[in-house]
Write a protein that holds these residues in place. Sequence first.
Motif, PDB file in Angstrom:
ATOM      1  N   VAL A 207       0.834  -1.195   0.000  1.00  0.00           N
ATOM      2  CA  VAL A 207       0.000   0.000   0.000  1.00  0.00           C
ATOM      3  C   VAL A 207       0.869   1.245   0.000  1.00  0.00           C
ATOM      4  CG1 VAL A 207      -0.190   0.115   2.528  1.00  0.00           C
ATOM      5  CG2 VAL A 207      -2.011   1.097   1.093  1.00  0.00           C
ATOM      6  N   ALA A 208       0.411   2.261  -0.701  1.00  0.00           N
ATOM      7  CA  ALA A 208       0.986   3.596  -0.650  1.00  0.00           C
ATOM      8  C   ALA A 208      -0.119   4.550  -0.232  1.00  0.00           C
ATOM      9  CB  ALA A 208       1.561   4.002  -2.011  1.00  0.00           C
ATOM     10  N   THR A 209       0.238   5.637   0.440  1.00  0.00           N
ATOM     11  CA  THR A 209      -0.793   6.500   1.014  1.00  0.00           C
ATOM     12  C   THR A 209      -0.481   7.971   0.752  1.00  0.00           C
ATOM     13  OG1 THR A 209       0.335   6.607   3.163  1.00  0.00           O
ATOM     14  CG2 THR A 209      -1.281   4.838   2.851  1.00  0.00           C
ATOM     15  N   ALA A 210      -1.541   8.780   0.848  1.00  0.00           N
ATOM     16  CA  ALA A 210      -1.392  10.229   0.703  1.00  0.00           C
ATOM     17  C   ALA A 210      -2.487  10.921   1.487  1.00  0.00           C
ATOM     18  CB  ALA A 210      -1.462  10.634  -0.768  1.00  0.00           C
ATOM     19  N   ALA A 240      -8.009  12.851 -10.831  1.00  0.00           N
ATOM     20  CA  ALA A 240      -6.706  13.364 -10.400  1.00  0.00           C
ATOM     21  C   ALA A 240      -5.748  12.216 -10.084  1.00  0.00           C
ATOM     22  CB  ALA A 240      -6.887  14.266  -9.180  1.00  0.00           C
ATOM     23  N   VAL A 241      -6.250  11.192  -9.420  1.00  0.00           N
ATOM     24  CA  VAL A 241      -5.409  10.038  -9.098  1.00  0.00           C
ATOM     25  C   VAL A 241      -4.924   9.355 -10.372  1.00  0.00           C
ATOM     26  CG1 VAL A 241      -5.405   7.741  -8.069  1.00  0.00           C
ATOM     27  CG2 VAL A 241      -6.417   9.651  -6.825  1.00  0.00           C
ATOM     28  N   ALA A 242      -5.828   9.131 -11.329  1.00  0.00           N
ATOM     29  CA  ALA A 242      -5.433   8.486 -12.583  1.00  0.00           C
ATOM     30  C   ALA A 242      -4.376   9.308 -13.320  1.00  0.00           C
ATOM     31  CB  ALA A 242      -6.660   8.283 -13.468  1.00  0.00           C
ATOM     32  N   GLY A 385     -13.567  16.129   7.254  1.00  0.00           N
ATOM     33  CA  GLY A 385     -13.549  17.575   7.112  1.00  0.00           C
ATOM     34  C   GLY A 385     -13.353  17.929   5.659  1.00  0.00           C
ATOM     35  N   SER A 386     -12.255  18.623   5.341  1.00  0.00           N
ATOM     36  CA  SER A 386     -11.961  18.987   3.945  1.00  0.00           C
ATOM     37  C   SER A 386     -10.688  18.324   3.448  1.00  0.00           C
ATOM     38  CB  SER A 386     -11.824  20.511   3.829  1.00  0.00           C
ATOM     39  OG  SER A 386     -10.767  20.982   4.666  1.00  0.00           O
ATOM     40  N   VAL A 387     -10.228  17.296   4.185  1.00  0.00           N
ATOM     41  CA  VAL A 387      -9.010  16.566   3.842  1.00  0.00           C
ATOM     42  C   VAL A 387      -9.375  15.195   3.273  1.00  0.00           C
ATOM     43  CG1 VAL A 387      -6.903  15.522   4.761  1.00  0.00           C
ATOM     44  CG2 VAL A 387      -7.645  17.769   5.583  1.00  0.00           C
ATOM     45  N   VAL A 388      -8.721  14.788   2.192  1.00  0.00           N
ATOM     46  CA  VAL A 388      -8.970  13.484   1.588  1.00  0.00           C
ATOM     47  C   VAL A 388      -7.791  12.560   1.886  1.00  0.00           C
ATOM     48  CG1 VAL A 388      -9.542  12.218  -0.514  1.00  0.00           C
ATOM     49  CG2 VAL A 388     -10.267  14.606  -0.262  1.00  0.00           C
ATOM     50  N   PHE A 389      -8.107  11.379   2.413  1.00  0.00           N
ATOM     51  CA  PHE A 389      -7.107  10.357   2.692  1.00  0.00           C
ATOM     52  C   PHE A 389      -7.169   9.329   1.568  1.00  0.00           C
ATOM     53  CE2 PHE A 389      -8.233  12.377   6.591  1.00  0.00           C
ATOM     54  CZ  PHE A 389      -7.055  12.454   7.324  1.00  0.00           C
ATOM     55  N   VAL A 390      -6.032   9.080   0.940  1.00  0.00           N
ATOM     56  CA  VAL A 390      -5.972   8.219  -0.238  1.00  0.00           C
ATOM     57  C   VAL A 390      -5.038   7.048   0.036  1.00  0.00           C
ATOM     58  CG1 VAL A 390      -5.547   8.107  -2.721  1.00  0.00           C
ATOM     59  CG2 VAL A 390      -6.290  10.270  -1.679  1.00  0.00           C
ATOM     60  N   SER A 391      -5.510   5.831  -0.238  1.00  0.00           N
ATOM     61  CA  SER A 391      -4.676   4.628  -0.149  1.00  0.00           C
ATOM     62  C   SER A 391      -4.691   3.934  -1.505  1.00  0.00           C
ATOM     63  CB  SER A 391      -5.218   3.669   0.916  1.00  0.00           C
ATOM     64  OG  SER A 391      -5.351   4.297   2.175  1.00  0.00           O
ATOM     65  N   ALA A 392      -3.534   3.516  -1.967  1.00  0.00           N
ATOM     66  CA  ALA A 392      -3.418   2.760  -3.222  1.00  0.00           C
ATOM     67  C   ALA A 392      -2.878   1.378  -2.897  1.00  0.00           C
ATOM     68  CB  ALA A 392      -2.496   3.478  -4.199  1.00  0.00           C
ATOM     69  N   SER A 393      -3.710   0.361  -3.041  1.00  0.00           N
ATOM     70  CA  SER A 393      -3.281  -1.024  -2.818  1.00  0.00           C
ATOM     71  C   SER A 393      -2.896  -1.629  -4.157  1.00  0.00           C
ATOM     72  CB  SER A 393      -4.413  -1.828  -2.172  1.00  0.00           C
ATOM     73  OG  SER A 393      -4.814  -1.247  -0.940  1.00  0.00           O
ATOM     74  N   PHE A 394      -1.736  -2.262  -4.203  1.00  0.00           N
ATOM     75  CA  PHE A 394      -1.204  -2.775  -5.461  1.00  0.00           C
ATOM     76  C   PHE A 394      -0.261  -3.939  -5.147  1.00  0.00           C
ATOM     77  CE2 PHE A 394       1.727   0.176  -3.664  1.00  0.00           C
ATOM     78  CZ  PHE A 394       2.998  -0.244  -4.012  1.00  0.00           C
ATOM     79  N   HIS A 395       0.188  -4.607  -6.179  1.00  0.00           N
ATOM     80  CA  HIS A 395       1.168  -5.674  -6.017  1.00  0.00           C
ATOM     81  C   HIS A 395       2.554  -5.100  -6.318  1.00  0.00           C
ATOM     82  CE1 HIS A 395      -1.885  -8.766  -5.493  1.00  0.00           C
ATOM     83  NE2 HIS A 395      -2.511  -8.288  -6.559  1.00  0.00           N
ATOM     84  N   ALA A 406       5.341   8.053  -5.452  1.00  0.00           N
ATOM     85  CA  ALA A 406       5.539   9.328  -6.143  1.00  0.00           C
ATOM     86  C   ALA A 406       4.236   9.825  -6.760  1.00  0.00           C
ATOM     87  CB  ALA A 406       6.619   9.180  -7.218  1.00  0.00           C
ATOM     88  N   ALA A 407       3.455   8.913  -7.337  1.00  0.00           N
ATOM     89  CA  ALA A 407       2.173   9.297  -7.923  1.00  0.00           C
ATOM     90  C   ALA A 407       1.247   9.868  -6.864  1.00  0.00           C
ATOM     91  CB  ALA A 407       1.536   8.097  -8.613  1.00  0.00           C
ATOM     92  N   LEU A 408       1.178   9.211  -5.725  1.00  0.00           N
ATOM     93  CA  LEU A 408       0.300   9.723  -4.669  1.00  0.00           C
ATOM     94  C   LEU A 408       0.826  11.024  -4.078  1.00  0.00           C
ATOM     95  CD1 LEU A 408      -1.209   6.744  -2.689  1.00  0.00           C
ATOM     96  CD2 LEU A 408      -1.873   7.766  -4.854  1.00  0.00           C
ATOM     97  N   GLY A 409       2.145  11.229  -4.166  1.00  0.00           N
ATOM     98  CA  GLY A 409       2.695  12.508  -3.737  1.00  0.00           C
ATOM     99  C   GLY A 409       2.157  13.662  -4.563  1.00  0.00           C
ATOM    100  N   LEU A 410       1.948  13.446  -5.858  1.00  0.00           N
ATOM    101  CA  LEU A 410       1.345  14.470  -6.716  1.00  0.00           C
ATOM    102  C   LEU A 410      -0.088  14.759  -6.293  1.00  0.00           C
ATOM    103  CD1 LEU A 410       2.587  13.314 -10.257  1.00  0.00           C
ATOM    104  CD2 LEU A 410       3.546  15.123  -8.800  1.00  0.00           C
ATOM    105  N   VAL A 411      -0.808  13.718  -5.926  1.00  0.00           N
ATOM    106  CA  VAL A 411      -2.194  13.895  -5.471  1.00  0.00           C
ATOM    107  C   VAL A 411      -2.220  14.701  -4.189  1.00  0.00           C
ATOM    108  CG1 VAL A 411      -4.293  12.715  -4.722  1.00  0.00           C
ATOM    109  CG2 VAL A 411      -2.909  11.746  -6.567  1.00  0.00           C
TER     110      VAL A 411
END
Length: 426
Positions: A207-210, A240-242, A385-395, A406-411
């Motif tokens: 998992v990667a997170t942002a 935006a994530v894509a 609130g006004s904050v979005v928590f993003v998790s990307a699960s991948f292999h 790095a991708a989630l860092g852009l988000v």
Amino acid sequence: MTETYRASSLDMLRSDSRIVTVLGPADFGDLARVQNRVLALASLGPATRLGLRADHSSAGWSYEPGRVLEHITEGPAVDRQQLTKELTEFSHTSRPEIPLRIRLAGRYLFLDLNHGLGDALLPVDLFAYLADATPDAPFPAWASSAVDGHPLRKALLRWIVRNPRKVVDTIYGRVRPGTVPEAADRFGISDAASPTAFRPWAPSAAVATAVTRQGTTDAIRRWRETHLPGASVSAVMCAAVATAFARTSFPVDRSAAFLFDCRRYLPPSTVVLGNFAAGIGFSDIDPTSAREVHDALSGAIAKGRPIASATISTIKYKREQKAVSGVFDDRVPVQPKVRLMYSDVGRVRQLEQVSWCAEPADRAFFVIADPGRPESVMITMETIGSVVFVSASFHDNVFDSHMVHAALGLVAADPLALLAPQEKTA
């Protein structure tokens, strides 16, 4: 005599998979407080789900609330920088016979739940209850309400009565040539034309997170008033994530899958704690376009496709008696493409007033999901609130972990800066 509970087909479909998540830093008290509160909630009855022993081989689940204490433990305190690694390792120690695991790690709480017990609503409300520092924290609101354990028929009939002219269109959309059947897998994205080169593969979920800046959702709402009226915050964030993946040199497949909460088709007073979400795959969509994502989501909801997909999944389960396992392949293309799947929980107001121990942008609410297919990347989002928590699960044996981070860092830096140029003009 052990009490039994009859699980729904949608619960049974998920009973072979897990929900693994972490929240903090917050005041969870000590281990005894966590244990006592979970036991109290589980002891209210089988409708609260926590005392059930989920079993993917039988719909007759036993209700044994006292056993929830068996796997509520305390581990070493962790800090924010360790969360991704700790969450991944925690998920890798899941065991199918354990319905609920909780680990208190300082100001963070890790939760591992059999997916058959519920979808996103259950862990969100459980976190809110456990992170309430008041001495006599109230139970979640549903604890004193009638809980509907089998809501599908009610939702389907209600939608048909309200939309009689759309029924034929919805059925036609499900069976006409060229469409992707939702039941093809758990999200309905079937394989594209087979690449010529494969290599052996085994699952290796990571998992990667942002976390976006405070005010992110407010900024998106202001943007859409001019550029894409009517679009949801979710549609904009998905695009935006894509785009972030594409800008990080990932080849992104022209497809997307989305998980829809079917509670929207029930009367507002209906309480459903079990699984009531359905996945829909779109095989010809530009996932970097907020407009195309918005059109796909709004069109599917208007046509009742989520409730149709849930119905078909139920029928499929009754016919095959087979839970969704999450493992589909033993090989991966040598040149894989990112196939995005989205689960947006939306704004979780239950968590806005809990006893946080950090400012909004320094908090964590992350999820590691089984991505399933080797090329799948499962994006889970929650808004507090006004904050979005993003998790990307991948292999991580398919896609480079540093590139995903790095991708989630852009988000995290600025989702609006990632939108397609044609969608930035009025």
